[in-house]
Write an enzyme that holds these catalytic residues in place. Structure first.
Site, PDB file in Angstrom:
ATOM      1  N   CYS A   8     -66.695  12.755  40.663  1.00 20.04           N
ATOM      2  CA  CYS A   8     -67.654  12.135  41.023  1.00 20.04           C
ATOM      3  C   CYS A   8     -69.127  12.393  39.328  1.00 20.04           C
ATOM      4  O   CYS A   8     -68.714  13.057  38.531  1.00 20.04           O
ATOM      5  CB  CYS A   8     -68.937  11.917  41.696  1.00 20.04           C
ATOM      6  SG  CYS A   8     -69.914  10.961  42.072  1.00 20.04           S
ATOM      7  N   ASP A 127     -69.977  17.046  52.128  1.00 15.41           N
ATOM      8  CA  ASP A 127     -70.605  17.397  51.214  1.00 15.41           C
ATOM      9  C   ASP A 127     -71.388  18.776  51.909  1.00 15.41           C
ATOM     10  O   ASP A 127     -71.673  18.996  52.856  1.00 15.41           O
ATOM     11  CB  ASP A 127     -71.245  16.894  50.727  1.00 15.41           C
ATOM     12  CG  ASP A 127     -71.680  17.153  48.710  1.00 15.41           C
ATOM     13  OD1 ASP A 127     -71.245  18.010  48.307  1.00 15.41           O
ATOM     14  OD2 ASP A 127     -72.017  16.410  47.902  1.00 15.41           O
TER      15      ASP A 127
HETATM   16  O1  LIG Z   1     -74.006  13.875  41.151  1.00 21.33           O
HETATM   17  C1  LIG Z   1     -75.115  13.985  41.706  1.00 21.33           C
HETATM   18  O2  LIG Z   1     -75.852  14.207  41.044  1.00 21.33           O
HETATM   19  C2  LIG Z   1     -75.228  13.497  43.066  1.00 21.33           C
HETATM   20  C3  LIG Z   1     -76.969  13.189  43.116  1.00 21.33           C
HETATM   21  C4  LIG Z   1     -76.933  12.404  44.632  1.00 21.33           C
HETATM   22  C5  LIG Z   1     -76.441  12.354  45.695  1.00 21.33           C
HETATM   23  C6  LIG Z   1     -75.080  12.760  45.026  1.00 21.33           C
HETATM   24  C7  LIG Z   1     -74.825  13.146  44.264  1.00 21.33           C
HETATM   25  N1  LIG Z   1     -73.285  13.341  43.817  1.00 21.33           N
HETATM   26  C8  LIG Z   1     -72.088  12.857  45.111  1.00 21.33           C
HETATM   27  C9  LIG Z   1     -71.086  13.258  45.020  1.00 21.33           C
HETATM   28  O3  LIG Z   1     -69.765  12.174  45.070  1.00 21.33           O
HETATM   29  C10 LIG Z   1     -70.651  14.607  44.029  1.00 21.33           C
HETATM   30  O4  LIG Z   1     -69.344  14.700  43.464  1.00 21.33           O
HETATM   31  C11 LIG Z   1     -70.219  15.476  45.452  1.00 21.33           C
HETATM   32  O5  LIG Z   1     -71.389  15.944  45.954  1.00 21.33           O
HETATM   33  C12 LIG Z   1     -70.149  16.966  45.028  1.00 21.33           C
HETATM   34  O6  LIG Z   1     -70.641  17.583  44.028  1.00 21.33           O
HETATM   35  P1  LIG Z   1     -70.316  19.010  43.153  1.00 21.33           P
HETATM   36  O7  LIG Z   1     -70.596  19.935  44.614  1.00 21.33           O
HETATM   37  O8  LIG Z   1     -71.074  19.429  42.292  1.00 21.33           O
HETATM   38  O9  LIG Z   1     -69.001  19.142  42.898  1.00 21.33           O
END
Ligand SMILES: O=C(O)c1ccccc1NCC(=O)[C@H](O)[C@H](O)COP(=O)(O)O
Length: 206
Positions: A8, A127
């Site tokens: 993502c 999440d």
């Molecule tokens: O990625 C972002 O900045 C974000 C902002 C607001 C809502 C969701 C967002 N990302 C969502 C995703 O699908 C991420 O992959 C997921 O939250 C996992 O993130 P991470 O812990 O950084 O791998």
């Protein structure tokens, strides 16, 4: 069944292409102005046009105005929507597209109740909870909070990386893993070696 992989928060065409070459199943594009990974419609078009066939595009929104979602859908080739805010099931269904509902996990989260509400979702993305941020935090959550058996495809997210991907697959047995921060060199800048290591770990894990 093999574990699918969604990465993502792409902001650069070359990173999305690299992910596709590595065999990613889906890429996520963040349409949320408060995110450091936010992309414009023009950038999203550039990224999606660089992808080969059979890589799904997931459009991510946080409590967006319906007109904004419709504007994106009118211009960008999005296969699936991902809702990361407090969208009701009715709001998620407005667009006639498959959707994923994100759940920020807390000790008292009633997963079965949420699943019953969003029973037509294409998946539930679990999440980490953060008091100020809606996602992409790089923080994890206690996988023991995932109790019972979900009927919907479970997409595990939150603080994943090549370092814990194998354990995540073995312990949670998710339909897919979703990662953002753990494969980045900086916010929105994906690191090809980290993406490769992440996907390799998952493919090696049975
Ligand atoms: O990625 C972002 O900045 C974000 C902002 C607001 C809502 C969701 C967002 N990302 C969502 C995703 O699908 C991420 O992959 C997921 O939250 C996992 O993130 P991470 O812990 O950084 O791998």
């Amino acid at each position: 069944m093999r574990t699918r992989v969604k990465i993502c928060g792409f902001t650069r065409m070359e990173d999305a292409r690299a992910a596709a070459r590595l065999g990613v199943d889906a890429i996520g594009l963040v349409f949320y102005s408060q995110s450091p990974r936010n992309v414009s419609i023009a950038k999203a078009i550039e990224i999606t046009r660089a992808l080969p066939a059979f890589v799904s595009v997931v459009g991510l929104f946080v409590d967006a105005e319906p007109d904004w979602v419709r504007d994106v859908l009118a211009e960008v080739n999005v296969d699936c929507l991902q809702f990361h805010g407090d969208e009701s099931p009715e709001e998620c269904r407005l667009y006639g597209k498959p959707y994923i509902k994100a759940v920020r996990m807390r000790p008292d989260t009633d997963l079965e109740g949420i699943e019953a509400q969003y029973a037509d979702a294409a998946g539930l993305l679990l999440d980490a909870y953060h008091p100020d941020l809606q996602g992409g935090t790089g923080g994890g959550f206690d996988w023991d909070l995932i109790t019972g058996k979900l009927a919907l495809p479970l997409i595990l997210a939150g603080g994943l990386s090549a370092g814990n991907a194998a354990e995540a697959v073995r312990r949670v047995r998710p339909y897919a893993l979703d990662v953002s921060s753990g494969v980045e060199a900086g916010k929105g800048i994906k690191d090809a070696e980290k993406m490769a290591a992440f996907i390799k770990k998952i493919n090696q894990t049975t």
